[in-house]
Write an enzyme that holds these catalytic residues in place. Structure first.
Site, PDB file in Angstrom:
ATOM      1  N   GLU A  30     -10.979  -1.198  -5.634  1.00 29.64           N
ATOM      2  CA  GLU A  30     -10.087  -0.421  -4.759  1.00 29.64           C
ATOM      3  C   GLU A  30     -10.394   1.042  -5.017  1.00 29.64           C
ATOM      4  OE1 GLU A  30      -8.091  -1.602  -2.514  1.00 29.64           O
ATOM      5  OE2 GLU A  30      -8.277  -3.710  -3.046  1.00 29.64           O
ATOM      6  N   CYS A  42      -4.697   7.623  -2.526  1.00 32.08           N
ATOM      7  CA  CYS A  42      -5.954   7.078  -1.982  1.00 32.08           C
ATOM      8  C   CYS A  42      -5.883   6.944  -0.474  1.00 32.08           C
ATOM      9  CB  CYS A  42      -6.264   5.732  -2.633  1.00 32.08           C
ATOM     10  SG  CYS A  42      -4.937   4.541  -2.488  1.00 32.08           S
TER      11      CYS A  42
HETATM   12  P1  NAD Z   1     -11.739   7.224 -12.013  1.00 39.19           P
HETATM   13  O1  NAD Z   1     -12.782   6.459 -11.314  1.00 39.19           O
HETATM   14  O2  NAD Z   1     -12.115   8.516 -12.641  1.00 39.19           O
HETATM   15  O3  NAD Z   1     -11.079   6.365 -13.187  1.00 39.19           O
HETATM   16  C1  NAD Z   1     -10.435   5.146 -12.926  1.00 39.19           C
HETATM   17  C2  NAD Z   1     -10.422   4.306 -14.174  1.00 39.19           C
HETATM   18  O4  NAD Z   1     -11.751   3.928 -14.499  1.00 39.19           O
HETATM   19  C3  NAD Z   1      -9.878   5.020 -15.401  1.00 39.19           C
HETATM   20  O5  NAD Z   1      -9.059   4.119 -16.100  1.00 39.19           O
HETATM   21  C4  NAD Z   1     -11.127   5.351 -16.193  1.00 39.19           C
HETATM   22  O6  NAD Z   1     -10.911   5.453 -17.583  1.00 39.19           O
HETATM   23  C5  NAD Z   1     -11.994   4.150 -15.883  1.00 39.19           C
HETATM   24  N1  NAD Z   1     -13.435   4.357 -16.045  1.00 39.19           N
HETATM   25  C6  NAD Z   1     -14.136   5.510 -15.969  1.00 39.19           C
HETATM   26  N2  NAD Z   1     -15.455   5.264 -16.158  1.00 39.19           N
HETATM   27  C7  NAD Z   1     -15.585   3.932 -16.341  1.00 39.19           C
HETATM   28  C8  NAD Z   1     -16.696   3.069 -16.563  1.00 39.19           C
HETATM   29  N3  NAD Z   1     -17.943   3.517 -16.616  1.00 39.19           N
HETATM   30  N4  NAD Z   1     -16.470   1.751 -16.695  1.00 39.19           N
HETATM   31  C9  NAD Z   1     -15.211   1.259 -16.615  1.00 39.19           C
HETATM   32  N5  NAD Z   1     -14.122   2.032 -16.421  1.00 39.19           N
HETATM   33  C10 NAD Z   1     -14.303   3.353 -16.275  1.00 39.19           C
HETATM   34  O7  NAD Z   1     -10.567   7.417 -10.951  1.00 39.19           O
HETATM   35  P2  NAD Z   1      -9.200   8.194 -11.126  1.00 39.19           P
HETATM   36  O8  NAD Z   1      -9.486   9.661 -11.078  1.00 39.19           O
HETATM   37  O9  NAD Z   1      -8.422   7.668 -12.262  1.00 39.19           O
HETATM   38  O10 NAD Z   1      -8.404   7.783  -9.813  1.00 39.19           O
HETATM   39  C11 NAD Z   1      -8.516   8.466  -8.610  1.00 39.19           C
HETATM   40  C12 NAD Z   1      -9.330   7.661  -7.623  1.00 39.19           C
HETATM   41  O11 NAD Z   1      -8.733   6.393  -7.447  1.00 39.19           O
HETATM   42  C13 NAD Z   1      -9.378   8.292  -6.250  1.00 39.19           C
HETATM   43  O12 NAD Z   1     -10.674   8.184  -5.713  1.00 39.19           O
HETATM   44  C14 NAD Z   1      -8.404   7.434  -5.460  1.00 39.19           C
HETATM   45  O13 NAD Z   1      -8.630   7.437  -4.078  1.00 39.19           O
HETATM   46  C15 NAD Z   1      -8.645   6.092  -6.068  1.00 39.19           C
HETATM   47  N6  NAD Z   1      -7.517   5.190  -5.820  1.00 39.19           N
HETATM   48  C16 NAD Z   1      -7.712   4.122  -4.995  1.00 39.19           C
HETATM   49  C17 NAD Z   1      -6.655   3.271  -4.709  1.00 39.19           C
HETATM   50  C18 NAD Z   1      -6.845   2.084  -3.814  1.00 39.19           C
HETATM   51  O14 NAD Z   1      -6.010   1.190  -3.864  1.00 39.19           O
HETATM   52  N7  NAD Z   1      -7.892   1.992  -3.007  1.00 39.19           N
HETATM   53  C19 NAD Z   1      -5.403   3.516  -5.261  1.00 39.19           C
HETATM   54  C20 NAD Z   1      -5.236   4.600  -6.081  1.00 39.19           C
HETATM   55  C21 NAD Z   1      -6.306   5.435  -6.361  1.00 39.19           C
END
Ligand code: NAD
Length: 501
Positions: A244, A278
């Protein structure tokens, strides 16, 4: 520092910080590869007993968890306000939506997943045919920080209701909140074994260790960039992924729209939660005939909307400091590329707080239109027809949510938008209806959370074919098959399949 020294020391502690003030809230030990493997092993054991419970038992445990969250709602909303920055009202709204989903998942799991009898077909009419949906086992959930309970819960509650154990890594920006929610499950159900729903804390490395661990599916919510890394890493063990990711959601305001309602929805959808949503509003395509009225109304509403940390604030600070630079770059780029700020501008960025920014006539190739901004800004472009609006709305690498305002043609327009969901004459309606699946395509991800499709994501179908009686001479999959059986089949096949003209 000498060049022989390691540039990055291995971190063992995660420090949780208030985004509004920079104050330290708490520290959490970071789970390394070994700790992640241990959590997954414990979850594997717990999954066996949890998955063996009846739907009604699991429903009871999940609803007790809801009750516990309600009992602790003030404490939880305070923590969300402190660690994430959002207002207490928004925190409560997020909790309400989370509870709705727990309730839906708990109460509908049996209906969605119960064994289904299907027709065995004419040739196999001596068989009973059944599809059983089985839990996968252990689900790794990795969450973002922007809706720190609602968003990961779209995976957690549904995975649990389907009979899986969950190992959850909350975002490093919402670790305390993630642990609070898991702790509430344990407090509500002290008789359950450990490991049904646990958290592991840490940064991206801990998430990466979870992806590599012995899990049966990874359910990730976060940026497209991280989603791609996760999918690549998961390929190593062919671990299925649910991704997501981000969005660049468009709103279409048609000539026959209720312009006041559309402006109200856009003003809210673009700036609530500091634009860190998002499926928030990022782009608007408005018909030329109503453009001036619409822009004036959006500006009027947002002139009185301000971020802050007190009870009067409409929304809070940017949760993640690095996002502020992205918002600044997008505003700069929009203004450089022919855009005009009709409200705010670069000086709207005041430390962690960003006032609403409304940009019009921005070049469609600029970063503000192509990339996810994730800030309280919106671009508005004038269009001369619905076809033009739909083409522009669909011209994105993202495909998550969308919105249409039209009195007469809402559904018709919605059906032509390439997105996982569309809200007609309201904003984000689909996100608050538990039965509706949520998710996107392309850079917005793979798979769905919520509703029946979201529940099925956490199960695997098991097909069972039961021979109820043998038909003499009709043992098709046996060396005892006779020549007369084949003769009969040669007569039957043209009747069954050879008469379609
Ligand atoms: P992010 O991708 O920076 O981090 C998300 C999670 O992934 C964190 O817990 C982080 O620690 C982890 N992570 C980072 N690198 C990783 C790796 N290599 N392997 C595994 N895990 C890893 O995103 P964010 O800044 O926390 O969230 C914002 C983003 O989330 C925005 O793009 C937003 O649109 C999206 N989002 C999507 C939805 C949806 O339902 N489609 C909902 C909410 C947020």
């Amino acid at each position: 520092m000498s060049t022989t020294e390691p540039t990055t020391a291995r971190r063992t502690v995660l420090t949780s910080v208030n985004p509004a003030t920079g104050e330290v809230i708490d520290t959490h030990p970071i789970a390394d590869e070994e700790a992640v493997a241990a959590a997954v092993a414990k979850a594997r054991t717990a999954a066996a007993s949890w998955g063996a419970l009846s739907y009604s038992d699991r429903k009871r445990y999940l609803l007790r968890w809801s009750t516990r969250l309600v009992e602790k709602s003030d404490e939880l909303c305070d923590l969300i306000h402190l660690e994430n920055g959002k207002t207490r009202d928004d925190a409560f709204l997020e909790l309400l939506l989370t509870l709705e989903h727990i309730s839906w998942a708990a109460k509908n799991a049996e209906k969605v997943l119960k064994t289904k009898k299907v027709s065995a077909g004419a040739l196999m009419s001596n068989f009973g045919a059944y599809i059983e949906q089985r839990p996968l086992g252990v689900i790794g959930v990795i969450g973002p920080w922007n809706y720190p309970i609602y968003t990961p819960n779209g995976s957690i509650a549904y995975a649990l209701a389907a009979g899986n154990a969950v190992v959850y890594k909350p975002s490093e920006f919402s670790t305390g909140i993630g642990n609070f929610v898991a702790q509430a499950f344990a407090e509500a159900n002290p008789e359950l074994p450990d490991g049904i729903f646990t958290t592991i804390n840490g940064y991206g490395e801990t998430g990466a260790a979870l992806v590599r661990a012995d899990i049966d599916k990874i359910a990730f919510t976060g940026s497209a960039a991280t989603g791609k890394k996760i999918m690549a890493a998961a390929a190593d063990r062919l671990t299925p992924v649910l991704l997501e990711c981000g969005g660049k959601d468009a709103v279409i305001v048609a000539a026959d729209a209720d312009v006041t309602a559309a402006a109200d929805a856009v003003a809210y959808g673009a700036t609530m939660n500091s634009g860190q949503t998002c499926a928030g509003v990022e782009r608007v395509y408005v018909d030329a005939s109503v453009r001036d009225k619409f822009v004036a109304e959006v500006k009027r509403i947002l002139t009185d909307v301000h971020p802050g940390s007190d009870g009067k604030a409409a929304y809070g600070p940017m949760t993640m400091p690095s996002q502020i630079d992205i918002v600044r770059r997008h505003i700069e780029d929009a203004l450089k590329n022919g855009g005009t700020a009709v409200l705010g501008g670069l000086d709207s960025i005041k430390g962690a707080f960003i006032e609403p920014v409304v940009l019009v006539d921005v070049d469609e190739d600029s970063a503000a239109v192509r990339e996810e901004t994730f800030g309280p800004t919106v671009t508005i472009r004038t269009v001369n027809s619905i076809d033009e609006a739909i083409d522009l709305a669909n011209d994105s690498t993202y495909s998550l949510g969308s919105t249409v305002f039209s009195r007469k043609h809402g559904l018709e327009i919605a059906r032509r938008i390439k997105a996982g969901a569309t809200s007609v004459n309201s904003v984000l309606g689909f996100a608050a209806i538990s039965a509706l699946p949520f998710g996107g395509g392309r850079d917005s991800g793979i798979g769905r959370i919520h509703g029946a499709p979201g529940m099925l994501e956490f199960t695997t179908p098991h097909s069972i074919a039961v021979q109820r009686f043998a038909i003499p001479g009709m043992a098709l999959m046996s060396y005892s098959r006779t020549a007369s059986t084949m003769k009969l089949l040669r007569r039957v096949v043209p009747i069954l399949h050879g008469r379609n003209k």
